[in-house]
Design a protein around this motif. Structure first.
Motif, mmCIF file in Angstrom:
data_model
loop_
_atom_site.group_PDB
_atom_site.id
_atom_site.type_symbol
_atom_site.label_atom_id
_atom_site.label_comp_id
_atom_site.label_asym_id
_atom_site.label_seq_id
_atom_site.Cartn_x
_atom_site.Cartn_y
_atom_site.Cartn_z
ATOM 1 N N LEU A 1 -10.600 8.179 87.146
ATOM 2 C CA LEU A 1 -9.751 7.602 86.104
ATOM 3 C C LEU A 1 -9.434 8.691 85.096
ATOM 4 N N LEU A 2 -8.167 9.030 84.952
ATOM 5 C CA LEU A 2 -7.741 10.095 84.049
ATOM 6 C C LEU A 2 -7.234 9.486 82.750
ATOM 7 N N ILE A 3 -7.869 9.854 81.641
ATOM 8 C CA ILE A 3 -7.509 9.338 80.323
ATOM 9 C C ILE A 3 -7.104 10.521 79.446
ATOM 10 N N ARG A 4 -5.927 10.435 78.872
ATOM 11 C CA ARG A 4 -5.431 11.539 78.031
ATOM 12 C C ARG A 4 -6.013 11.447 76.633
ATOM 13 N N LEU A 5 -6.283 12.597 76.034
ATOM 14 C CA LEU A 5 -6.755 12.680 74.652
ATOM 15 C C LEU A 5 -5.585 12.969 73.728
ATOM 16 N N ASP A 6 -5.521 12.247 72.632
ATOM 17 C CA ASP A 6 -4.398 12.379 71.708
ATOM 18 C C ASP A 6 -4.913 12.116 70.299
ATOM 19 N N ASN A 7 -4.151 12.531 69.306
ATOM 20 C CA ASN A 7 -4.495 12.219 67.920
ATOM 21 C C ASN A 7 -3.441 11.346 67.256
ATOM 22 N N ASN A 8 -2.560 10.733 68.064
ATOM 23 C CA ASN A 8 -1.514 9.866 67.559
ATOM 24 C C ASN A 8 -1.982 8.414 67.616
ATOM 25 N N PHE A 9 -2.406 7.888 66.477
ATOM 26 C CA PHE A 9 -2.945 6.533 66.451
ATOM 27 C C PHE A 9 -1.843 5.471 66.461
ATOM 28 N N LEU A 10 -0.595 5.888 66.488
ATOM 29 C CA LEU A 10 0.496 4.938 66.663
ATOM 30 C C LEU A 10 0.765 4.669 68.136
ATOM 31 N N ASN A 11 0.150 5.457 68.999
ATOM 32 C CA ASN A 11 0.305 5.269 70.442
ATOM 33 C C ASN A 11 -0.587 4.115 70.893
ATOM 34 N N THR A 12 -0.014 3.100 71.525
ATOM 35 C CA THR A 12 -0.767 1.910 71.949
ATOM 36 C C THR A 12 -1.091 1.922 73.440
ATOM 37 N N ASP A 13 -0.832 3.012 74.116
ATOM 38 C CA ASP A 13 -1.126 3.116 75.544
ATOM 39 C C ASP A 13 -2.635 3.019 75.774
ATOM 40 N N ARG A 14 -3.060 2.128 76.684
ATOM 41 C CA ARG A 14 -4.485 1.931 76.949
ATOM 42 C C ARG A 14 -5.076 3.040 77.800
ATOM 43 N N ASN A 15 -4.258 3.926 78.303
ATOM 44 C CA ASN A 15 -4.765 5.070 79.059
ATOM 45 C C ASN A 15 -4.838 6.324 78.203
ATOM 46 N N VAL A 16 -4.895 6.133 76.908
ATOM 47 C CA VAL A 16 -4.987 7.249 75.960
ATOM 48 C C VAL A 16 -6.154 6.992 75.018
ATOM 49 N N LEU A 17 -6.976 8.011 74.827
ATOM 50 C CA LEU A 17 -8.023 7.956 73.812
ATOM 51 C C LEU A 17 -7.530 8.691 72.577
ATOM 52 N N LYS A 18 -7.298 7.936 71.513
ATOM 53 C CA LYS A 18 -6.871 8.553 70.255
ATOM 54 C C LYS A 18 -8.118 9.035 69.509
ATOM 55 N N ILE A 19 -8.143 10.315 69.238
ATOM 56 C CA ILE A 19 -9.315 10.927 68.609
ATOM 57 C C ILE A 19 -8.922 11.538 67.265
ATOM 58 N N ARG A 20 -9.733 11.254 66.262
ATOM 59 C CA ARG A 20 -9.529 11.874 64.945
ATOM 60 C C ARG A 20 -10.725 12.777 64.652
ATOM 61 N N PRO A 21 -10.570 14.088 64.828
ATOM 62 C CA PRO A 21 -11.686 15.008 64.522
ATOM 63 C C PRO A 21 -11.867 15.145 63.014
ATOM 64 N N ARG A 22 -13.067 15.473 62.633
ATOM 65 C CA ARG A 22 -13.355 15.788 61.235
ATOM 66 C C ARG A 22 -12.934 17.230 60.945
ATOM 67 N N SER A 23 -12.824 17.536 59.669
ATOM 68 C CA SER A 23 -12.716 18.929 59.240
ATOM 69 C C SER A 23 -14.117 19.476 59.015
ATOM 70 N N ILE A 24 -14.227 20.776 58.829
ATOM 71 C CA ILE A 24 -15.534 21.368 58.550
ATOM 72 C C ILE A 24 -16.114 20.802 57.253
ATOM 73 N N VAL A 25 -15.268 20.617 56.239
ATOM 74 C CA VAL A 25 -15.759 20.041 54.984
ATOM 75 C C VAL A 25 -16.292 18.637 55.220
ATOM 76 N N SER A 26 -15.600 17.849 56.060
ATOM 77 C CA SER A 26 -16.060 16.492 56.362
ATOM 78 C C SER A 26 -17.386 16.511 57.108
ATOM 79 N N VAL A 27 -17.548 17.455 58.035
ATOM 80 C CA VAL A 27 -18.820 17.582 58.752
ATOM 81 C C VAL A 27 -19.944 17.927 57.776
ATOM 82 N N LEU A 28 -19.672 18.826 56.837
ATOM 83 C CA LEU A 28 -20.679 19.196 55.841
ATOM 84 C C LEU A 28 -21.070 17.996 54.980
ATOM 85 N N PHE A 29 -20.100 17.225 54.536
ATOM 86 C CA PHE A 29 -20.397 16.028 53.756
ATOM 87 C C PHE A 29 -21.218 15.042 54.585
ATOM 88 N N TYR A 30 -20.827 14.859 55.837
ATOM 89 C CA TYR A 30 -21.537 13.924 56.712
ATOM 90 C C TYR A 30 -22.994 14.335 56.883
#
Length: 361
Positions: free
Chosen positions: A231-260
């Motif tokens: 099963l091939l699932i595409r990675l994307d950062n467009n959260f307006l995309n509603t395709d169920r074969n796409v994983l929308k990913i929002r990475p953190r920034s380095i500053v966000s990782v430090l805060f976390y």
């Protein structure tokens, strides 16, 4: 004749001393010490800034720009004689002096300015996530630190800044990452670019993995595999995309990782009572335990009133010692990953401001 032999011996001693103080031996003696000192200093700086963020104090970063070592060699030879009327008179006394000094000069460059801020405030790239997961790092650790959201599974997004008032949402994301790690260990997933250079996740829906992939699809919201297939699932950062074969990913920034990660700093009770830090509350009441989050499973900074004996890394701050325990291998691994990510992002910035140069005595 005796004076000539003695002078020759003294010259040989001086030559041997010079060879041991300079050249390859000098590099061998000084290089490990500088390497250790610089690495320790940068590690302590990172730990200190994590503690500062927990207290909402301003972090500050210095980069070692250069190290210049100047070796100076001093020597003297002297032969003196004195008249002694007793037995064995006319005694010849040699004088020999050898010494060298090491005078290093360190240049520090503050990491600041527009270029630096852009690099640490920009989201970590998909390519960086790919490099980390393909170089042996656990996908559970990398995504647990660096990814804020996958589809509708959230990884404590409110922790990407100062300590939030209420507990974050993270439980579905945490369950999903454990399944991803199991699939990674069983070689049930592959992450890589396709012919169009777009990143994809390939799920190998074998009889062994099909149940895990189906459970993972419930948490992350992608299409379930129906049969034994890939099963091939595409990675994307467009959260307006509603395709169920796409994983929308929002990475953190380095500053966000430090805060976390700064949420994983243990705080003395007197500092909590004094209101020096914010305490996150559970929705059902009572203080929230940040150790339950995906980052909390892999990282912890402890404190002590006295200097800790068994610490990997220690910094003093606000009257206490904050440290990472030497036997806390999970925290040490996460700290190493954080350092690599910081160098990857912040290392892209070019500093053009003034340089602080200090002679070391």
């Amino acid at each position: 004749m005796f004076n000539k032999i003695l002078a020759l011996l003294l010259g040989t001693l001086l030559l041997n001393g010079c060879q041991s103080a300079f050249g390859p031996n000098a590099l061998q003696n000084t290089h490990p010490a500088y390497n250790q000192a610089i690495a320790q200093s940068l590690n302590e700086q990172m730990l200190l800034n994590l503690v500062r963020l927990r207290y909402r104090d301003r972090p500050y970063y210095l980069r070692v720009g250069s190290v210049t070592a100047s070796l100076a060699f001093d020597s003297n030879i002297g032969i003196g004689s004195e008249l002694d009327l007793g037995p064995g008179g006319n005694i010849i006394q040699p004088n020999l002096g050898i010494g060298y000094s090491d005078k290093p000069t360190l240049s520090f460059q503050p990491l600041q300015g527009e270029d630096f801020l852009k690099s640490v405030l920009s989201s970590i790239s998909f390519d960086a996530l790919l490099v980390m997961t393909q170089s042996g790092w656990s996908i559970e650790r990398v995504f647990g630190l660096c990814v804020e959201r996958i589809n509708d599974a959230f990884n404590a997004p409110s922790a990407s800044g100062p300590t939030p008032a209420m507990e974050p949402e993270f439980r579905n994301f945490k369950k999903a990452m454990k399944l991803m790690r199991e699939l990674q260990l069983s070689h049930g997933i592959e992450i890589g670019p396709d012919e169009n250079n777009r990143l994809n996740i390939l799920f190998k829906a074998t009889a062994e993995n099909r149940t895990k992939i189906a459970e993972l699809s419930n948490f992350l919201g992608f299409q379930k595999p129906q049969h034994e297939q890939t099963l091939l699932i595409r990675l994307d950062n467009n959260f307006l995309n509603t395709d169920r074969n796409v994983l929308k990913i929002r990475p953190r920034s380095i500053v966000s990782v430090l805060f976390y990660l700064s949420q994983q700093v243990d705080i003395p009770n007197q500092h909590i009572e004094a209101g020096l830090v914010n305490v996150t509350q559970r929705r059902a009441g009572g203080p929230f335990n940040w150790g339950e989050t995906p980052a909390g499973e892999f990282f912890r900074i402890r404190f002590s009133e006295d200097y800790p004996d068994s610490a990997f890394l220690t910094v003093p701050y606000r009257g206490h010692w904050f440290y990472i325990a030497d036997n806390d291998l999970e925290s040490k691994s996460t700290f190493m990953l954080l350092s690599q990510l910081f160098n990857l992002q912040a290392g892209q910035s070019r500093y053009t401001g003034p340089t602080l140069t200090l002679p070391v005595r």
